[in-house]
Design an enzyme around this catalytic site. Structure first.
Site, PDB file in Angstrom:
ATOM      1  CG  ASN A  10     -35.393 -26.334 -17.671  1.00 48.35           C
ATOM      2  OD1 ASN A  10     -35.423 -27.066 -17.825  1.00 48.35           O
ATOM      3  ND2 ASN A  10     -34.582 -24.655 -16.664  1.00 48.35           N
ATOM      4  CD1 TRP A  11     -36.722 -32.937 -15.581  1.00 46.34           C
ATOM      5  CD2 TRP A  11     -36.529 -34.768 -16.770  1.00 46.34           C
ATOM      6  NE1 TRP A  11     -37.705 -33.652 -15.125  1.00 46.34           N
ATOM      7  CE2 TRP A  11     -37.082 -34.850 -15.892  1.00 46.34           C
ATOM      8  CE3 TRP A  11     -36.110 -35.046 -17.739  1.00 46.34           C
ATOM      9  CZ2 TRP A  11     -37.888 -36.178 -15.944  1.00 46.34           C
ATOM     10  CZ3 TRP A  11     -36.030 -36.480 -17.864  1.00 46.34           C
ATOM     11  CH2 TRP A  11     -37.427 -36.270 -17.031  1.00 46.34           C
ATOM     12  CE  LYS A  12     -32.357 -25.505 -14.804  1.00 46.19           C
ATOM     13  NZ  LYS A  12     -31.746 -23.609 -13.586  1.00 46.19           N
ATOM     14  CG  HIS A  94     -33.637 -21.114 -18.330  1.00 44.77           C
ATOM     15  ND1 HIS A  94     -31.962 -21.024 -17.798  1.00 44.77           N
ATOM     16  CD2 HIS A  94     -34.802 -21.574 -17.456  1.00 44.77           C
ATOM     17  CE1 HIS A  94     -32.695 -21.027 -16.562  1.00 44.77           C
ATOM     18  NE2 HIS A  94     -34.071 -21.904 -16.086  1.00 44.77           N
ATOM     19  CD  GLU A  96     -29.874 -22.479 -15.558  1.00 44.88           C
ATOM     20  OE1 GLU A  96     -30.191 -23.414 -17.175  1.00 44.88           O
ATOM     21  OE2 GLU A  96     -29.995 -22.707 -14.849  1.00 44.88           O
ATOM     22  CD  GLU A 166     -36.883 -19.908 -14.601  1.00 46.83           C
ATOM     23  OE1 GLU A 166     -37.642 -20.494 -13.824  1.00 46.83           O
ATOM     24  OE2 GLU A 166     -35.341 -20.281 -15.058  1.00 46.83           O
ATOM     25  N   GLY A 172     -30.432 -22.322  -9.144  1.00 45.24           N
ATOM     26  CA  GLY A 172     -30.026 -23.327  -8.128  1.00 45.24           C
ATOM     27  C   GLY A 172     -29.412 -23.048  -7.260  1.00 45.24           C
ATOM     28  CB  SER A 211     -34.328 -22.130  -5.290  1.00 39.48           C
ATOM     29  OG  SER A 211     -32.843 -21.793  -5.491  1.00 39.48           O
ATOM     30  N   GLY A 232     -36.296 -26.083 -11.412  1.00 35.72           N
ATOM     31  CA  GLY A 232     -35.336 -27.100 -12.305  1.00 35.72           C
ATOM     32  C   GLY A 232     -35.288 -28.080 -11.188  1.00 35.72           C
ATOM     33  N   GLY A 233     -33.978 -28.239 -10.367  1.00 39.73           N
ATOM     34  CA  GLY A 233     -33.236 -29.065  -9.919  1.00 39.73           C
ATOM     35  C   GLY A 233     -34.152 -30.307  -8.974  1.00 39.73           C
TER      36      GLY A 233
HETATM   37  O1  LIG Z   1     -36.392 -23.071 -15.242  1.00 43.69           O
HETATM   38  C1  LIG Z   1     -36.003 -23.614 -13.543  1.00 43.69           C
HETATM   39  C2  LIG Z   1     -35.084 -22.147 -12.944  1.00 43.69           C
HETATM   40  O2  LIG Z   1     -33.914 -22.200 -13.771  1.00 43.69           O
HETATM   41  C3  LIG Z   1     -35.182 -22.662 -11.614  1.00 43.69           C
HETATM   42  O3  LIG Z   1     -34.156 -24.067 -11.102  1.00 43.69           O
HETATM   43  P1  LIG Z   1     -33.850 -24.218 -10.288  1.00 43.69           P
HETATM   44  O4  LIG Z   1     -35.216 -24.719  -9.200  1.00 43.69           O
HETATM   45  O5  LIG Z   1     -33.245 -25.477  -9.757  1.00 43.69           O
HETATM   46  O6  LIG Z   1     -33.354 -23.222  -9.278  1.00 43.69           O
END
Ligand SMILES: O=C[C@H](O)COP(=O)(O)O
Length: 249
Positions: A10-12, A94, A96, A166, A172, A211, A232-233
């Protein structure tokens, strides 16, 4: 039951066209014997990513979908449009979107249904906040989030869905749930689904997100009820994401 692991990135709201092309080309070369891999870029980059991935077998997905099919909904994107762009998956619920855009369980359920009606596989995200965990409410929260979708979609719909646990406090932050903490919640989610239909529950893939990095992925993915990850990141780095995908084999 042998479930094919899924690792979804998930690149956000990150990336630019040059990064999309470079990362796509690099991931297109990823050879992974067992895990399915998917990448969810921002909407404008879906076509460029699909092209960069070529015929690699890496799937593309979206990060959000409208709860409506067509019409005067400025700024929204429908499931059918995403399917037209080649998306197989879409993330719904999600944390967010729940926290920053006020998406509640009801709207998440509507998006889940619409995604499936439009030919997509929803990745339904659930997870507790730190306050909820500290109050001992983790299981109650995640089961409520899944049950609200079960109520509108029915257990049969979960045969064409993925659930991602999650914990909000792990997203994050660099603080990952321990494999034992994650497995405990995954087992609870699977048992909540099994109460409706044991066979659907045994087939559904439950991902962990929060994470996940190349150095903690293997232990998380080795848990019996963890069938891959929502990343994510770390999905913004080809090396890091590739290593996570290989850890899911
Ligand atoms: O969609 C992915 C998640 O929100 C995890 O994000 P993260 O791997 O940056 O903690």
């Amino acid at each position: 039951m042998t479930r094919t692991p899924l690792v979804a990135g998930n690149w956000k709201m990150n990336g630019r066209l040059d990064m999309v092309e470079a990362l796509g080309a690099s991931l297109g070369g990823l050879r992974n014997s067992r895990a399915e891999v998917a990448v969810c870029p921002p909407f404008p980059y879906l076509a460029a990513l699909a092209s960069a991935l070529g015929g690699s077998g890496v799937q593309i997905g979206a990060q959000n979908v409208s709860s409506h099919e067509d019409g005067a909904f400025t700024g929204e994107v429908s499931a059918e449009m995403l399917a037209d762009m080649g998306c197989r998956y879409v993330i719904v619920g999600h944390s967010e979107r729940r926290a920053l855009y006020g998406e509640d369980d009801e709207l998440v359920g509507e998006k889940f249904l619409r995604a499936q009606q439009g030919g997509l596989i929803p990745i339904l995200c659930v997870g507790e906040t730190l306050r909820e965990r500290e109050a001992g409410e983790t299981e109650q929260v995640v089961v409520r989030q899944v049950s609200s979708v079960l109520d509108v979609a029915g257990i049969g719909a979960f045969d064409q869905a993925v659930v991602a646990y999650e914990p909000v406090w792990a997203i994050g932050t660099g603080e990952t749930a321990t494999p034992e903490q994650a497995q405990e919640v995954h087992a609870r989610l699977r048992s909540a689904l099994a109460a409706e239909d044991a066979s659907v529950a045994s087939r559904i893939r439950l991902l962990y997100g929060g994470s996940v990095k190349s150095d903690n992925a293997a232990l998380l993915f080795a848990q019996p009820d963890i069938d891959g990850g929502l990343i994510g990141g770390a999905s913004l780095s080809a090396d890091e994401f590739s290593a996570i995908c290989l850890a899911a084999e």
